[in-house]
Enzyme design. Structure first.
Site, mmCIF file in Angstrom:
data_model
loop_
_atom_site.group_PDB
_atom_site.id
_atom_site.type_symbol
_atom_site.label_atom_id
_atom_site.label_comp_id
_atom_site.label_asym_id
_atom_site.label_seq_id
_atom_site.Cartn_x
_atom_site.Cartn_y
_atom_site.Cartn_z
ATOM 1 N N ASP A 183 0.910 -1.180 0.116
ATOM 2 C CA ASP A 183 -0.115 0.100 -0.013
ATOM 3 C C ASP A 183 0.843 1.258 -0.051
ATOM 4 O O ASP A 183 2.151 1.475 0.324
ATOM 5 C CB ASP A 183 -0.853 0.062 1.134
ATOM 6 C CG ASP A 183 -2.089 0.878 0.990
ATOM 7 O OD1 ASP A 183 -2.234 1.416 0.004
ATOM 8 O OD2 ASP A 183 -3.031 0.731 1.959
ATOM 9 N N ASP A 210 -10.615 2.109 -3.182
ATOM 10 C CA ASP A 210 -10.929 1.992 -1.880
ATOM 11 C C ASP A 210 -12.339 1.918 -1.817
ATOM 12 O O ASP A 210 -13.097 1.622 -0.689
ATOM 13 C CB ASP A 210 -10.533 3.035 -0.813
ATOM 14 C CG ASP A 210 -8.987 2.702 -0.166
ATOM 15 O OD1 ASP A 210 -8.688 1.546 -0.562
ATOM 16 O OD2 ASP A 210 -8.413 3.544 0.151
#
Length: 733
Positions: free
Chosen positions: A476, A546
């Site tokens: 990430d 997301d």
């Protein structure tokens, strides 16, 4: 042959396209043609009358009908008589910035070499030749090498540029582009893919007016806000008709795209490194290579262009061994627990996942240091055994004992101020002297332009993967870069930081994925903030966004599909009400949307009813059956989810034997007809059987007449339909 040279004429051919250049009488490399095959030289189009206020090169004498400002150039250096946007800008020690690039020769390599320290397309068969054309400045020994590769089957041209400084002084390289493409037709529209966090790659289509249309990222990554890809299209081009050009940059850092329409209604496309964050000191006898860009042309609309890019990525960009292998269906604990978990809770989720046929359990953020919120301990990559109640290796073993794989979330590039790593090595952080650092998500950015930092991260994560038998890594990156200053670089080289940072990211990704080829790596940057061709070179899949709301995801995945293959799209079923939008959609619809990707779950399965868990089990089983078709078939966008309350798409296997159609209707309306969609990519005179009903249709009927969908029930309605091609014997019966 994909490369043909006839005197001063250079031609690159693919299955359906021709790319042509020619050296003129002054040694200028002119761009002649990019489009359908013509079977001849297109130099007859490169004629111009006298254009007022277009300057002439000194060696053209009294000739007034020749100016670089008017001609289609293969690589525009600027600074002489071309007033249009340049692809390259250099500042010499005397302060001048002109280059006068003339043809100096060519070379044909029998293979495609890689680009040192950068992702680049490849040919596993080593049979794709490379055309290298060298240009030289008329005054200084400065060489510009243009590299071309024609991927015949995919109809893609790969381009990159290398500059070589053979002077005895340092050059300031202030702009460097991977490609310059001059097109004679100004009646084009531009499609680009903008957005924001949790709503990435939204398509916008605009007519090109006079002047320059430009988009870029100065964020240190390719960003949620713009994707490094663009389409130029004729005004009436749609999915299956019309001419269009696509360009995609294999780069994940600061970049820019410029599309300029000049006074003669000609178009120039320039794509490369973003100039305000790039100032490279090129030493004597040194070279600098640009990132690679991919070009493709279609005269059969956007879907063919997309198929060409999808095939190119699958066959020649994504290097992972997973690209054509079955991939596991995963369960991620993030939206189930966030930071509030222990080992026993994770094992309970894994047990429920195992019952549903899920293959991979992924432990997300919060397993290390003193990480109980997003304000602390990022960078302290030692296991919090007190929180887990066990060593991480024991948790991994417990997952493996359930015949599941074990995955882990990491964020290598960032650090919390409240961390042992920051307290020990504050000099490893990007931080402008004398200023307070800017923060985002309570994080600072590690200096991956510093080799010491890259080495530390490599040693840390390789040890973590080995000692804990990790099968999957989610990498990430949860903030953009704003403090562009490195204590590692000297003052005069701070302008190199943005690019050096990406070189460090690529080095770390290269070393880890090379050492652990059997570990599945998935990229993420606050969702889809770095979903680009550069990262896909290392990671075969990328977390698309997301935002897992099924309605929004159809729009996000729609824009993503114009360039990137479905097999690269990380897409999961999450809980409702959705944690990003609050919307409630059925489990069926969430599953339908997530199947157009790598598929997984982000929820607490232990909270589902027995009926819901059975539905999940059926979804997993269905997806595993369909995954080869979804990953390797041709993808068709059957509707535009921005223009209608309907999102529909399909997959057609390369052999034409299998068809999968999926759709979502968002809004129920009274007293309406059944919605209708028309399929594409079928054989008109072939019969197809619908598996759930047994009904048979000709390809012509399915494409011209289409299919009627069910009316929605409630706020959303989804369908998944499968068809198989029938042979002649079965049809006659």
């Amino acid at each position: 042959m994909p490369i043909s040279i006839d005197g001063n004429l250079f031609s690159l051919s693919t299955q359906d396209t021709l790319y042509q250049m020619q050296v003129d009488e002054y040694g200028i490399l002119n761009h002649l043609w990019y489009g359908p095959k013509t079977g001849m030289s297109m130099s007859y189009l490169n004629q111009y009358p006298e254009i007022s206020f277009s300057g002439s090169l000194a060696d053209t004498g009294t000739r007034r009908d020749y100016s670089l400002n008017d001609r289609p150039l293969e690589y525009a250096e600027g600074g002489m008589t071309d007033y249009r946007t340049p692809a390259l800008r250099i500042v010499h020690p005397d302060g001048s910035s002109a280059l006068d690039l003339r043809y100096a020769g060519y070379e044909v390599l029998n293979h495609k070499p890689g680009i040192a320290h950068l992702p680049a397309s490849f040919d596993r068969s080593l049979q794709t030749p490379t055309l290298k054309i060298t240009l030289k400045d008329a005054l200084y020994p400065i060489f510009v090498h243009l590299y071309y590769n024609a991927f015949e089957k995919e109809n893609v041209i790969a381009r990159s540029v290398e500059i070589e400084n053979n002077t005895d002084h340092i050059l300031s390289l202030d702009k460097f582009s991977s490609l310059c493409l001059d097109l004679p037709d100004g009646d084009l529209e531009v499609l680009h893919f903008h957005g924001r966090h949790a709503m990435e790659r939204l398509k916008e289509r605009l007519p090109l007016g006079f002047g320059t249309f430009r988009f870029e990222s100065r964020r240190g990554n390719s960003s949620h806000q713009h994707n490094p890809a663009v389409i130029l299209a004729a005004p009436h081009t749609d999915e299956s008709h019309g001419a269009c050009y696509g360009a995609c940059l294999l780069y994940s850092g600061c970049y820019q795209v410029e599309v300029q329409k000049d006074q003669l209604e000609q178009i120039r496309l320039v794509m490369g490194l973003e100039e305000s964050t790039f100032h490279w000191k090129l030493k004597p006898q040194a070279t600098f290579h640009s990132p690679e860009a991919l070009l493709s042309y279609s005269n059969q609309g956007f879907e063919k262009l997309s198929h060409q890019f999808h095939d190119m990525f699958r066959e020649h960009v994504i290097r992972s061994t997973f690209v054509h292998r079955p991939r596991p269906v995963l369960i991620n604990n993030w939206e189930a627990t966030y930071f509030d978990f222990n080992g026993q809770k994770l094992i309970e989720i894994a047990d429920s996942a195992k019952e549903c046929g899920i293959d991979l359990f992924v432990l997300d953020d919060g397993w290390f240091g003193n990480r109980n919120s997003d304000t602390e301990s990022l960078g302290d990559w030692h296991v919090n055994e007190e929180k887990l109640g066990m060593p991480l290796a024991d948790l991994s073993k417990a997952i493996h004992d359930r015949q599941m794989q074990f995955g882990l979330w990491i964020e290598p590039e960032m650090v919390s101020e409240d961390s042992d790593l920051f307290r020990t090595h504050p000099e490893w952080v990007l931080w402008i002297p004398g200023r307070y650092p800017s923060r985002s998500r309570h994080q600072l950015v590690l200096d991956l332009g510093n080799p010491e930092v890259v080495e530390y991260l490599y040693q840390t994560f390789s040890k973590l993967i080995r000692e804990n038998s990790v099968d999957y890594i989610k990498w990430d990156m949860n903030r953009s870069i704003s403090d562009f200053y490195s204590s590692y670089l000297p003052e005069q080289r701070q302008g190199e930081l943005a690019h050096r940072y990406m070189l460090g990211v690529y080095e770390l990704a290269d070393r880890l994925t090379t050492e652990f080829p059997e570990v599945l790596f998935e990229g993420c940057a606050g969702g889809g903030g770095r979903f680009d061709g550069g990262m896909l070179y290392y990671f075969p899949q990328y977390w698309c966004s997301d935002n897992t709301d099924a309605h929004c995801r159809t729009q996000i995945q729609y824009g993503t599909s114009f360039f990137y293959p479905i097999s690269s799209v990380g897409s999961h079923v999450s809980a409702v009400p959705n944690h990003q939008t609050g919307r409630v959609t059925s489990l069926k619809t969430r599953g339908t949307v997530a199947m157009a990707g790598t598929f997984g779950y982000e929820l607490d399965l232990t909270l589902l009813s027995p009926e819901q868990r059975e539905e999940v089990r059926q979804q997993v089983q269905t997806y595993k059956t369909l995954q080869p078709l979804i990953f390797d078939g041709d993808y068709y966008r059957l509707s535009d989810p921005f223009d209608h309350d309907l999102a529909a798409w399909s997959f057609v296997s390369k052999d034409g034997l299998q068809i999968l159609v999926q759709s979502v209707i968002y809004e129920q309306k009274p007293n309406v007809r059944f919605p209708r969609i028309q399929l594409r990519g079928l054989k008109r005179d072939v019969w197809y059987k619908q598996l759930d009903t047994g009904n048979v249709y000709t390809g012509a009927a399915l494409m011209d007449g289409g299919l009627l969908l069910d009316l929605p029930q409630g706020t959303d309605s989804s369908q998944t339909l499968q068809f198989v091609r029938m042979d002649q014997e079965e049809t006659s019966e």
